[in-house]
Each structure stands twice: as structure tokens, then as C-alpha cells.
Write a protein that holds these residues in place. Structure first.
Motif, short mmCIF file in Angstrom:
data_model
loop_
_atom_site.label_atom_id
_atom_site.label_comp_id
_atom_site.label_asym_id
_atom_site.label_seq_id
_atom_site.Cartn_x
_atom_site.Cartn_y
_atom_site.Cartn_z
N LEU A 1 6.22 10.84 -7.37
CA LEU A 1 7.24 11.63 -6.68
C LEU A 1 8.64 11.35 -7.22
O LEU A 1 8.96 10.22 -7.60
N LYS A 2 9.47 12.37 -7.20
CA LYS A 2 10.89 12.24 -7.54
C LYS A 2 11.69 13.17 -6.64
O LYS A 2 11.31 14.33 -6.46
N GLY A 3 12.78 12.64 -6.06
CA GLY A 3 13.64 13.49 -5.24
C GLY A 3 13.69 13.05 -3.79
O GLY A 3 13.74 11.86 -3.49
N GLU A 4 13.65 14.02 -2.88
CA GLU A 4 13.80 13.77 -1.46
C GLU A 4 12.45 13.82 -0.75
O GLU A 4 11.60 14.65 -1.07
N VAL A 5 12.30 12.93 0.23
CA VAL A 5 11.08 12.91 1.05
C VAL A 5 11.50 13.02 2.51
O VAL A 5 12.28 12.19 3.00
N ILE A 6 10.99 14.02 3.18
CA ILE A 6 11.31 14.22 4.60
C ILE A 6 10.46 13.28 5.44
O ILE A 6 9.23 13.22 5.29
N THR A 7 11.11 12.54 6.32
CA THR A 7 10.39 11.56 7.13
C THR A 7 11.07 11.41 8.49
O THR A 7 12.04 12.09 8.80
N THR A 8 10.54 10.49 9.29
CA THR A 8 11.03 10.29 10.65
C THR A 8 11.94 9.07 10.75
O THR A 8 11.67 8.05 10.11
N LEU B 1 10.19 4.11 0.52
CA LEU B 1 10.79 5.25 -0.19
C LEU B 1 11.95 4.78 -1.06
O LEU B 1 12.07 5.17 -2.23
N ILE B 2 12.81 3.96 -0.49
CA ILE B 2 13.98 3.48 -1.22
C ILE B 2 13.56 2.63 -2.43
O ILE B 2 14.12 2.76 -3.53
N TRP B 3 12.56 1.77 -2.24
CA TRP B 3 12.07 0.94 -3.35
C TRP B 3 11.53 1.79 -4.49
O TRP B 3 11.57 1.37 -5.66
N GLN B 4 11.01 2.97 -4.18
CA GLN B 4 10.47 3.84 -5.22
C GLN B 4 11.52 4.82 -5.76
O GLN B 4 11.20 5.74 -6.51
N GLY B 5 12.78 4.61 -5.38
CA GLY B 5 13.86 5.44 -5.90
C GLY B 5 13.90 6.83 -5.30
O GLY B 5 14.51 7.74 -5.87
N ALA C 1 0.83 -1.20 0.00
CA ALA C 1 0.00 0.00 0.00
C ALA C 1 0.87 1.25 0.00
O ALA C 1 0.59 2.22 -0.72
N LEU C 2 1.93 1.26 0.80
CA LEU C 2 2.87 2.39 0.81
C LEU C 2 3.54 2.56 -0.55
O LEU C 2 3.64 3.68 -1.07
N LEU C 3 3.98 1.47 -1.13
CA LEU C 3 4.67 1.54 -2.43
C LEU C 3 3.77 2.13 -3.51
O LEU C 3 4.17 3.01 -4.27
#
Length: 368
Positions: A73-80, A91-95, A63-65
């Protein structure tokens, strides 16, 4: 103890309520591919949760993927960094590149001020987590996202049914993602869901979880197989009628722990911040210096007594993935990882079992 006590155990529907669903599956011969129970479960969850559109999945990670893919999305994603591995792995799996920032010391959720400080021209989205079901500061995160033109996708794996300020937290952000794993308040053994806000987005998500297929002769993207099968969906439908009672029992378990642990110096219950509808998914405590022994030592001492608490979340995700990131960038999260321990919590936990946990804590720390 002769029987181990684990951090959670799944709530199961009565077997006699589940068997008729199985009989219908056997009669129809439909096992998957958007079957009747799949459709019924989506509608039942939409009504129960008070959301506009929901797409159920075979697990929360898929579901997340798909949610990330759907937002393109492309680039950086801010997360915890203070979360389960699946948040970062998706996130990593989606590049995408995860950018970790610190958390609030009370809610243990992303600190909006830290989010602002981490935004660059490569930032495309924010991925907060409603940790332990405690709502993030959604208003502040929305303001930051709007100011900087960012998408917001909530990892709401812990937040099934949680409401804040009269509204489901699942209505926040561009998308929200649930987990229906066996350890969750509501489970379909394995499972998950994406909550969105338009029929167009739901159609896109539904296609992406079915290989991107539009029709027999066309696919619009390289999707995955994230479909929930009929057995899982039936299990979920059988679970829903008993959920209100399970939540009431969890509330009692939570309060009994709070009352008992208040007498033990050095242990602090992580507060519930949902104003009106928490789900009591976990029972995390903070082990402070006043307790006289570390969280790790308490964890090991309880394990020796066959009480299997869990250090959610230790080590932090970047450490677990061996990422070259300085922990000094998120000191609050690093401190929480060393101090938080989740005690056994479930709707079927008895008072006698809770007393075993409480008395074991008292015994190992030498306080009464």
C-alpha cells in the motif's frame, strides 16, 4: 477489597497439560523458526476458526505491519479513531497516512457513509476494526471498496472466533489480523496472526515475517522478525481445548452483568451484534447523562475501590498521538470516548466478584 480486580485476567491452561509440551521442546531442542508446534498451531487455528490460510506471529502489532506491507500500500488509509494505538501506529510505521472518520453510534465501528465521504485520489485502503468483537458492516464496506478499487484490511484483534451470518468475520476483507495478547479471549501470552485467502499470499506473509528470506541466498524484501516461537505456540495449543468452556463462562458473566445493570438508570450495555457467535471479549457500558456522574468520575470511584475498569478507548488515537486533527470530524467517536467504560470481564470472573463491581457502582452513584 483487599485484592485488586482488573479489567481482565488471562485464562491459563492447566499446568499439567502444558508441561508435556515443554518436555517435547526440551527433548527436540527446537525453539523457533517454524518448529513443529508452530505448524501444529497454524493448522489447529485454521480448523477452529474456519479459515483457509493463517500465519501466526510473535505479536499482533508485527502481524499488522506485515499485513500492510504484503498489500504493498501507498497513500492514505481510512480508519477509525476509536481503537487501540497499534491500529494507527502500524499505518505510520509503514509510511501510510491514517485518515480518521466517524463511527456508527450502535456498533462503534466505522460508519460506511463516513468512509465514502473521505475517499480521495490518495486513498489506497480501508482499515476497519471489529470493536469489542462486534462485526463491522462488512457488506457495505466491501461494496465501497469494490466501487473505488480499495484494499480492505480488518484489525480483528478483538474478534477471535466471532461469526456473523454464519461465517467467520475473519474471512472478510483482503486480510484480517488477530491479536493473541494475554488480555484476549485466546492468548499465546503475546502473539497474533494474519488470515488470508490464497497460498500465494500466505507464502508472501510467511517470508516477510522472517526477514523476507526466500532461501539461504536470497531475500525478496526487507521483512521483519515476526516469527512465533515454540513456547508461545505450545501455550496456544494447550489453550485451545479449554476455549469452549471459557466462552461459555464468559457468556454467563455477560448475562449476569446485563441483568444487574438494567436496574441502574443511566448505564447502557453496548449490544452484541454477532448473530450466533460473539466471543464476549469485553464488557463495555455507556455512561449516559441520566446516570448522574461522568464516565471519568465513575472510573475514578471504582479505582478508589481497587476495581480497575478501563476507558477503552480514551483518549482517541489522534489525541493520544498528538495529531493535529479536529475532533469535530468524528463527533460520535469523541462522544463514545467520553462515555464508554469496560468493566472487569474474564472467563474466571466469579459471581461474587461481579457483585463487588455492581454493588460498588450502586454505592458510588447513590442508586439502588
Amino acid at each position: 477489597m483487599t485484592k485488586p480486580l482488573y479489567v481482565t485476567r488471562p485464562d491459563l491452561p492447566e499446568l499439567e497439560t502444558f508441561l508435556p509440551y515443554l518436555q517435547q521442546i526440551w527433548q527436540s531442542g527446537v525453539l523457533t523458526n517454524n518448529g513443529p508446534f508452530h505448524q501444529q498451531l497454524e493448522q489447529a487455528l485454521q480448523d477452529y476458526l474456519g479459515v483457509d490460510y493463517i500465519s501466526v506471529f510473535n505479536n499482533g502489532t508485527n502481524a499488522l505491519l506485515v499485513a500492510l506491507q504484503a498489500l504493498e500500500l501507498k497513500g492514505e488509509v481510512i480508519t477509525t479513531p476509536f481503537t487501540f494505538l497499534a491500529t494507527t501506529s502500524s499505518l505510520i510505521w509503514q509510511g501510510l497516512t491514517p485518515v480518521f472518520v466517524d463511527i456508527d453510534p450502535v456498533s462503534l465501528n466505522l460508519d460506511p457513509n463516513a468512509i465514502v465521504a473521505a475517499i480521495t485520489d490518495k486513498t489506497c485502503a480501508i482499515m476497519p476494526v471489529h470493536c469489542y468483537g462486534n462485526p463491522c458492516d462488512t457488506s457495505a464496506i466491501r461494496a465501497v471498496a469494490q466501487q473505488h478499487g480499495l484494499k480492505v484490511i480488518y484489525d480483528a484483534a478483538h474478534a477471535f472466533g466471532v461469526k456473523h451470518q454464519g461465517q467467520s468475520v475473519l474471512q472478510q476483507g483482503d486480510l484480517a489480523v488477530l491479536s493473541f495478547h494475554a488480555t484476549k479471549v485466546f492468548n499465546t501470552i503475546e502473539g497474533g496472526a494474519v488470515i488470508c485467502h490464497s497460498a500465494q499470499m500466505k507464502q508472501k506473509i510467511d517470508r516477510l515475517k522472517n526477514f523476507g528470506i526466500v532461501n539461504e541466498f536470497k531475500a525478496e524484501a526487507a521483512g521483519i522478525n515476526g516469527k512465533m516461537n515454540e513456547l508461545q505456540a505450545a501455550f496456544g495449543l494447550a489453550q485451545l481445548p479449554g476455549l469452549a468452556g471459557a466462552l461459555q463462562r464468559r457468556a454467563k458473566v455477560h448475562q449476569y452483568y446485563c441483568d444487574a445493570l438494567a436496574r441502574i438508570p443511566g448505564l447502557q450495555c453496548v449490544p452484541l451484534l454477532a448473530d450466533g457467535a460473539p466471543n464476549y471479549a469485553y464488557f463495555p457500558i455507556l455512561v449516559t447523562d441520566e446516570f448522574g456522574m461522568s464516565c471519568k468520575a465513575l472510573y475514578e470511584a471504582l479505582k478508589a475501590k481497587s476495581i480497575f475498569a478501563r476507558r477503552y478507548f480514551y483518549p482517541l488515537t489522534p489525541v493520544l498521538l498528538d495529531m493535529d486533527i479536529d475532533e469535530s470530524c468524528y463527533p460520535v467517536a469523541a462522544d463514545a470516548a467520553e462515555r464508554v467504560l469496560c468493566l472487569p470481564m474474564s472467563g474466571s470472573l466469579t459471581q461474587a466478584e461481579q457483585d463487588l463491581v455492581i454493588n460498588a457502582i450502586i454505592e458510588v452513584c447513590g442508586k439502588d
